[in-house]
Design a protein around this motif. Structure first.
Motif, PDB file in Angstrom:
ATOM      1  N   HIS A 107      -1.572  -0.108 -15.961  1.00 34.66           N
ATOM      2  CA  HIS A 107      -0.139  -0.002 -15.322  1.00 34.66           C
ATOM      3  C   HIS A 107      -0.287  -0.077 -13.786  1.00 34.66           C
ATOM      4  O   HIS A 107       0.769  -0.520 -13.170  1.00 34.66           O
ATOM      5  N   VAL A 108      -0.969   0.502 -13.302  1.00 34.82           N
ATOM      6  CA  VAL A 108      -0.959   0.892 -11.684  1.00 34.82           C
ATOM      7  C   VAL A 108      -1.812  -0.479 -10.799  1.00 34.82           C
ATOM      8  O   VAL A 108      -1.519  -0.563  -9.646  1.00 34.82           O
ATOM      9  N   HIS A 109      -2.547  -0.981 -11.547  1.00 37.44           N
ATOM     10  CA  HIS A 109      -3.409  -2.038 -10.806  1.00 37.44           C
ATOM     11  C   HIS A 109      -3.201  -3.389 -11.542  1.00 37.44           C
ATOM     12  O   HIS A 109      -4.226  -4.206 -11.586  1.00 37.44           O
ATOM     13  N   GLY A 110      -2.218  -3.745 -12.238  1.00 38.33           N
ATOM     14  CA  GLY A 110      -2.309  -4.773 -13.275  1.00 38.33           C
ATOM     15  C   GLY A 110      -1.795  -5.963 -12.296  1.00 38.33           C
ATOM     16  O   GLY A 110      -1.668  -5.950 -11.046  1.00 38.33           O
ATOM     17  N   VAL A 113       1.651  -6.174 -10.595  1.00 37.55           N
ATOM     18  CA  VAL A 113       1.831  -5.180  -9.430  1.00 37.55           C
ATOM     19  C   VAL A 113       0.982  -5.747  -8.268  1.00 37.55           C
ATOM     20  O   VAL A 113       1.550  -5.555  -7.060  1.00 37.55           O
ATOM     21  N   GLU A 114      -0.199  -6.232  -8.315  1.00 36.62           N
ATOM     22  CA  GLU A 114      -1.047  -6.823  -7.319  1.00 36.62           C
ATOM     23  C   GLU A 114      -0.295  -8.080  -6.848  1.00 36.62           C
ATOM     24  O   GLU A 114      -0.300  -8.254  -5.471  1.00 36.62           O
ATOM     25  N   GLN A 115       0.396  -8.798  -7.624  1.00 38.09           N
ATOM     26  CA  GLN A 115       1.049 -10.118  -7.044  1.00 38.09           C
ATOM     27  C   GLN A 115       2.206  -9.810  -6.166  1.00 38.09           C
ATOM     28  O   GLN A 115       2.416 -10.406  -5.139  1.00 38.09           O
ATOM     29  N   ILE A 116       2.853  -8.779  -6.670  1.00 36.28           N
ATOM     30  CA  ILE A 116       4.030  -8.179  -5.742  1.00 36.28           C
ATOM     31  C   ILE A 116       3.738  -7.720  -4.398  1.00 36.28           C
ATOM     32  O   ILE A 116       3.990  -7.773  -3.509  1.00 36.28           O
ATOM     33  N   ALA A 117       2.714  -6.620  -4.810  1.00 32.97           N
ATOM     34  CA  ALA A 117       2.243  -5.870  -3.526  1.00 32.97           C
ATOM     35  C   ALA A 117       1.668  -6.668  -2.536  1.00 32.97           C
ATOM     36  O   ALA A 117       1.810  -6.372  -1.367  1.00 32.97           O
ATOM     37  N   ARG A 148       3.299   3.037  -2.269  1.00 40.61           N
ATOM     38  CA  ARG A 148       1.821   2.154  -1.803  1.00 40.61           C
ATOM     39  C   ARG A 148       2.410   1.310  -0.755  1.00 40.61           C
ATOM     40  O   ARG A 148       1.471   1.489   0.402  1.00 40.61           O
ATOM     41  N   LEU A 149       3.354   0.856  -0.647  1.00 40.65           N
ATOM     42  CA  LEU A 149       3.835  -0.238   0.613  1.00 40.65           C
ATOM     43  C   LEU A 149       4.627   0.441   1.605  1.00 40.65           C
ATOM     44  O   LEU A 149       4.940  -0.091   2.482  1.00 40.65           O
ATOM     45  N   GLY A 150       4.543   1.893   1.708  1.00 42.97           N
ATOM     46  CA  GLY A 150       5.098   2.707   2.465  1.00 42.97           C
ATOM     47  C   GLY A 150       6.727   2.872   2.785  1.00 42.97           C
ATOM     48  O   GLY A 150       7.093   3.048   3.830  1.00 42.97           O
ATOM     49  N   LEU A 151       7.544   2.232   1.814  1.00 39.98           N
ATOM     50  CA  LEU A 151       8.836   2.687   1.937  1.00 39.98           C
ATOM     51  C   LEU A 151       9.195   4.035   1.992  1.00 39.98           C
ATOM     52  O   LEU A 151       8.676   5.118   1.218  1.00 39.98           O
ATOM     53  N   ALA A 152       9.985   4.484   3.098  1.00 41.16           N
ATOM     54  CA  ALA A 152      10.126   6.063   3.258  1.00 41.16           C
ATOM     55  C   ALA A 152      10.915   6.616   2.161  1.00 41.16           C
ATOM     56  O   ALA A 152      11.761   5.797   1.313  1.00 41.16           O
ATOM     57  N   PHE A 153      10.457   7.883   1.686  1.00 38.19           N
ATOM     58  CA  PHE A 153      10.917   8.442   0.310  1.00 38.19           C
ATOM     59  C   PHE A 153      12.532   8.523   0.464  1.00 38.19           C
ATOM     60  O   PHE A 153      13.373   8.407  -0.630  1.00 38.19           O
ATOM     61  N   LEU A 154      13.160   8.810   1.581  1.00 39.01           N
ATOM     62  CA  LEU A 154      14.650   9.076   1.625  1.00 39.01           C
ATOM     63  C   LEU A 154      15.172   7.691   1.432  1.00 39.01           C
ATOM     64  O   LEU A 154      16.260   7.603   0.763  1.00 39.01           O
ATOM     65  N   ASN A 155      14.596   6.731   1.978  1.00 41.15           N
ATOM     66  CA  ASN A 155      15.309   5.334   1.743  1.00 41.15           C
ATOM     67  C   ASN A 155      15.201   5.005   0.450  1.00 41.15           C
ATOM     68  O   ASN A 155      16.000   4.286  -0.370  1.00 41.15           O
ATOM     69  N   TYR A 156      13.939   5.310  -0.235  1.00 42.14           N
ATOM     70  CA  TYR A 156      13.909   4.986  -1.559  1.00 42.14           C
ATOM     71  C   TYR A 156      14.850   5.759  -2.425  1.00 42.14           C
ATOM     72  O   TYR A 156      15.425   5.113  -3.505  1.00 42.14           O
TER      73      TYR A 156
END
Length: 219
Positions: A107-110, A113-117, A148-156
């Protein structure tokens, strides 16, 4: 397996909360918990959230109560929003602590996920989070990648609030429209199952998935 769960869930929901009377407080609590658990845990994607929203919306439609419809939309939107917020941190913790366990690693390293990341377009967060609410195969990856990609929590949270409300509004309204037509319950349930199965079959197509992924990555 997922199709079997999907087929039985609408019947289970109708037996659990009934459709002859308006929803009780305990009914709303059950609704909230189902969607919260589905969105808060990275391994609970087997819960068919879309089918639940459409089914409950259909039951609300048989009551012809617009206030109840609004309350159902609000309950599901809040449950989804809070679940996403929890998963933003919970998913990161699971990834760090248990990421090497096969079922979690899937689920977390599929591959998806890796392609998008690896190629994510930083200006497409809102599109990713909104579409992720509607797409089962991306839904679990959204909070994990946001952290994982650093999107700020409040923005998320701001984007997640919009996505959760839109998802709840659309799915519940579809069910409400079906229920409002006063179609016999067995026919309406069969219609919901058919719609969900067709949707899943389309999404399982590699070409369809790849086209959706292309929306989020750099060209």
């Amino acid at each position: 397996m997922f199709i079997i769960i999907l087929a039985t869930m609408p019947e289970w929901i109708t037996h659990l909360i009934g459709s002859d009377t308006e929803f009780s407080i305990s009914t709303f609590i059950v609704m909230f918990l189902l969607i919260f658990v589905e969105t808060a845990g990275i391994l609970t994607g087997f819960i068919p959230g879309d089918a639940i929203l459409i089914t409950v919306g259909g039951l609300a439609g048989t009551h012809h109560n617009i206030f109840e419809l609004g309350l159902v939309i609000l309950v599901f939107a809040v449950a989804s929003f809070l679940g996403d917020g929890v998963n933003y941190w919970f998913g990161a913790y699971i990834t760090k602590q248990f990421g090497k366990i096969p079922i979690i690693k899937k689920h977390v390293h599929g591959e998806l996920v890796e392609q998008i990341a690896g190629n994510f377009h930083p200006k497409r967060w809102l599109l990713f989070i909104v579409l992720g609410r509607f797409l089962p195969f991306i839904r679990v990856a959204v909070p994990l990648l946001a952290h994982r990609l650093g999107l700020a929590f409040l923005n998320y949270l701001r984007m997640s609030a919009f996505a959760s409300f839109l998802w709840s509004l659309v799915m519940v309204s579809i069910g409400y429209f079906i229920g409002h037509l006063e179609i016999p319950r067995r026919i309406s349930i069969a219609l919901i199952i058919i719609m969900a199965v067709v949707f899943i079959v389309i999404l399982r197509s590699p070409k369809c998935r790849q086209r959706i992924i292309q929306l989020f990555i750099r060209k």
